[in-house]
Scaffold this motif. Structure first.
Motif, PDB file in Angstrom:
ATOM      1  N   ASN A   1     -12.833   7.970  -2.734  1.00  0.00           N
ATOM      2  CA  ASN A   1     -11.677   8.414  -1.944  1.00  0.00           C
ATOM      3  C   ASN A   1     -11.693   7.779  -0.561  1.00  0.00           C
ATOM      4  OD1 ASN A   1     -10.688  10.015  -3.992  1.00  0.00           O
ATOM      5  ND2 ASN A   1     -11.416  11.949  -3.122  1.00  0.00           N
ATOM      6  N   SER A   2     -12.854   7.762   0.064  1.00  0.00           N
ATOM      7  CA  SER A   2     -12.984   7.210   1.421  1.00  0.00           C
ATOM      8  C   SER A   2     -12.620   5.726   1.435  1.00  0.00           C
ATOM      9  CB  SER A   2     -14.403   7.412   1.941  1.00  0.00           C
ATOM     10  OG  SER A   2     -14.701   8.778   2.082  1.00  0.00           O
TER      11      SER A   2
ATOM     12  N   LYS B 257      -3.505   6.691  -1.069  1.00  0.00           N
ATOM     13  CA  LYS B 257      -3.814   8.048  -1.491  1.00  0.00           C
ATOM     14  C   LYS B 257      -4.518   8.043  -2.854  1.00  0.00           C
ATOM     15  CE  LYS B 257      -0.122  10.357   1.076  1.00  0.00           C
ATOM     16  NZ  LYS B 257       1.062  11.235   0.981  1.00  0.00           N
ATOM     17  N   THR B 258      -5.236   9.126  -3.127  1.00  0.00           N
ATOM     18  CA  THR B 258      -6.004   9.202  -4.370  1.00  0.00           C
ATOM     19  C   THR B 258      -5.612  10.433  -5.195  1.00  0.00           C
ATOM     20  OG1 THR B 258      -7.794  10.444  -3.309  1.00  0.00           O
ATOM     21  CG2 THR B 258      -7.968   8.030  -3.316  1.00  0.00           C
TER      22      THR B 258
ATOM     23  N   HIS C  67      -8.810   5.450   1.225  1.00  0.00           N
ATOM     24  CA  HIS C  67      -8.187   5.975   2.437  1.00  0.00           C
ATOM     25  C   HIS C  67      -8.303   4.995   3.601  1.00  0.00           C
ATOM     26  CE1 HIS C  67      -8.535  10.406   0.925  1.00  0.00           C
ATOM     27  NE2 HIS C  67      -7.502   9.762   0.401  1.00  0.00           N
ATOM     28  N   ARG C  68      -9.381   4.222   3.639  1.00  0.00           N
ATOM     29  CA  ARG C  68      -9.528   3.227   4.714  1.00  0.00           C
ATOM     30  C   ARG C  68      -8.409   2.194   4.668  1.00  0.00           C
ATOM     31  NH1 ARG C  68     -15.113   3.270   3.375  1.00  0.00           N
ATOM     32  NH2 ARG C  68     -15.017   1.175   2.435  1.00  0.00           N
TER      33      ARG C  68
ATOM     34  N   GLY D  57      -5.330   3.003   3.560  1.00  0.00           N
ATOM     35  CA  GLY D  57      -4.050   3.710   3.564  1.00  0.00           C
ATOM     36  C   GLY D  57      -3.512   4.056   2.191  1.00  0.00           C
TER      37      GLY D  57
ATOM     38  N   GLY E 163     -11.432  15.275  -0.283  1.00  0.00           N
ATOM     39  CA  GLY E 163     -10.498  14.289   0.249  1.00  0.00           C
ATOM     40  C   GLY E 163      -9.521  13.718  -0.756  1.00  0.00           C
ATOM     41  N   THR E 164      -9.317  14.398  -1.888  1.00  0.00           N
ATOM     42  CA  THR E 164      -8.369  13.930  -2.894  1.00  0.00           C
ATOM     43  C   THR E 164      -6.965  14.383  -2.506  1.00  0.00           C
ATOM     44  OG1 THR E 164     -10.143  14.374  -4.474  1.00  0.00           O
ATOM     45  CG2 THR E 164      -7.999  13.745  -5.383  1.00  0.00           C
ATOM     46  N   ASP E 165      -6.000  13.498  -2.596  1.00  0.00           N
ATOM     47  CA  ASP E 165      -4.642  13.801  -2.150  1.00  0.00           C
ATOM     48  C   ASP E 165      -3.780  14.461  -3.222  1.00  0.00           C
ATOM     49  OD1 ASP E 165      -4.766  12.334   0.526  1.00  0.00           O
ATOM     50  OD2 ASP E 165      -5.300  10.734  -0.859  1.00  0.00           O
TER      51      ASP E 165
ATOM     52  N   GLU F 194      -1.201   4.013  -5.281  1.00  0.00           N
ATOM     53  CA  GLU F 194      -2.090   5.163  -5.294  1.00  0.00           C
ATOM     54  C   GLU F 194      -3.325   4.784  -6.113  1.00  0.00           C
ATOM     55  OE1 GLU F 194       1.361   8.638  -5.193  1.00  0.00           O
ATOM     56  OE2 GLU F 194       0.171   8.324  -7.003  1.00  0.00           O
TER      57      GLU F 194
ATOM     58  N   THR G  57       0.811  -1.213   0.000  1.00  0.00           N
ATOM     59  CA  THR G  57       0.000   0.000   0.000  1.00  0.00           C
ATOM     60  C   THR G  57       0.850   1.271   0.000  1.00  0.00           C
ATOM     61  OG1 THR G  57      -0.198  -0.138   2.420  1.00  0.00           O
ATOM     62  CG2 THR G  57      -1.990  -1.086   1.090  1.00  0.00           C
TER      63      THR G  57
END
Length: 349
Positions: free
Chosen positions: A161-162, A170-171, A165-166, A168, A211-213, A139, A135
């Motif tokens: 995204n969520s 990134k998006t 993220h759960r 680990g 929440g986009t990285d 991405e 992970t």
């Protein structure tokens, strides 16, 4: 946040080199390129990919390349030889259709991997993890959508995204450019459909809010003005284009911060009250401060004197406040991104 650009190998070497250098100078950190777009069938891929890798290395930018099994044949590589693409200056691969979970997981031990954030579901993600996906090397990259009305919704992107993220991961999401749009449709290349008709900076801020990285410009380039706006954004500052009245020009280019206890109806500059400037009352005929009005409290407001505010909606006029200027029409949509503790800067057009 991390920001990137897209490079298309069918464009001229000089055009791509100029765009890479300009983007790097303005703080962009990575490059996306596709090795299986139909329009690029005539490109000498091996030569062009190596050239792009060298170009990116000189600009200190990473390269993520979108590949399919067909791409490998055009590159003259077998799947097990893919890790060697790092020697060409390619930092990672976004693996589209045609690869198994076992293959993707295996490759993540030697290269950064981009999963398809728009189509990979939780069951598939768990399968990848069971196969040993690293992970910290993965991405999740959303698609872009050249055809109008085919992009995804804000809610869909937020949910995707969520999910990642759960675990680990990134998006990344795409925004359209505002200078040269890419053919053959020339309708912009955003991830979210409703971003097709907003400014790149507005789209980037919303991707951040959702929440986009990482944010990537899908089209060919950006105007010089927009590049400057992204410089502000990379410094953590929201740029606002305004017109200030005579006597208030000193507020241009200053970094302001909205209070942590953000007000519902106005943006309040923390720094302005520390400037110790007193303003006499100035007459204003309007009964309303329109949305985007920039006001400064005059000395009739006592301890609040000197505070700069920006109206978030139409408000009753107040004799204790002078009208210092207004936010230009093109920046009104940006006000919603100046939340609690957010820095902003007032630019003259």
């Amino acid at each position: 946040m991390c920001y990137g650009i897209s490079i298309y190998l069918s464009e001229s070497h000089s055009f791509n080199k100029n765009w890479v250098e300009k983007a790097a100078k303005n703080g962009f950190q990575y490059i996306f390129t596709s090795l299986h777009i139909p329009e690029e069938a005539e490109v000498n891929f091996i030569k062009q990919v190596k050239s792009l890798g060298k170009m990116a290395a000189e600009a200190h930018m990473e390269v993520m390349a979108d590949v399919s099994p067909a791409s490998l044949r055009r590159l003259g590589l077998s799947f097990t030889e893919l890790p060697s693409i790092a020697d060409w200056g390619i930092s990672g691969l976004r693996l589209d259709y045609g690869f198994t979970a076992k293959q993707i997981a295996w490759l993540s031990h030697s290269l950064k991997i981009g999963l398809n954030a728009s189509t990979t579901d939780e069951e598939q993600l768990k399968e990848l993890l069971d196969e040993g996906l690293q992970t910290n090397q993965a991405e999740a990259w959303h698609n872009f959508y050249p055809k109008p009305f085919t992009g995804i919704s804000r809610q869909s992107l937020k949910e995707r995204n969520s999910l990642f993220h759960r675990y680990g991961i990134k998006t990344m999401g795409f925004i359209q450019g505002d200078d040269r749009l890419r053919g053959p449709l020339y309708e912009g290349l955003p991830t979210i459909e409703d971003h097709r008709n907003v400014t790149p900076i507005d789209a980037a801020l919303e991707l951040r809010e959702l929440g986009t990285d990482k944010v990537c410009v899908g089209d060919l380039n950006l105007t010089d003005q927009t590049l400057k706006e992204f410089c502000s954004l990379m410094d953590g500052t929201v740029p606002l284009y305004v017109e200030l009245n005579e006597g208030y020009e000193h507020f241009y280019k200053l970094i302001h911060t909205n209070r942590m206890d953000a007000a519902q109806y106005v943006i309040r500059s923390v720094e302005s009250r520390g400037m110790e400037l007193l303003y006499d009352q100035e007459a204003h005929n309007s009964e309303t401060f329109k949305k985007g009005s920039i006001t400064v409290d005059n000395k009739l407001y006592g301890r609040y004197a000197g505070e700069l505010q920006i109206c978030l909606e139409d408000l009753p006029a107040n004799p204790n406040m002078n009208v210092a200027g207004y936010v230009r029409e093109e920046s009104l949509s940006m006000l919603k991104w100046v939340g609690s503790g957010q820095k902003f800067v007032l630019h003259k057009k």
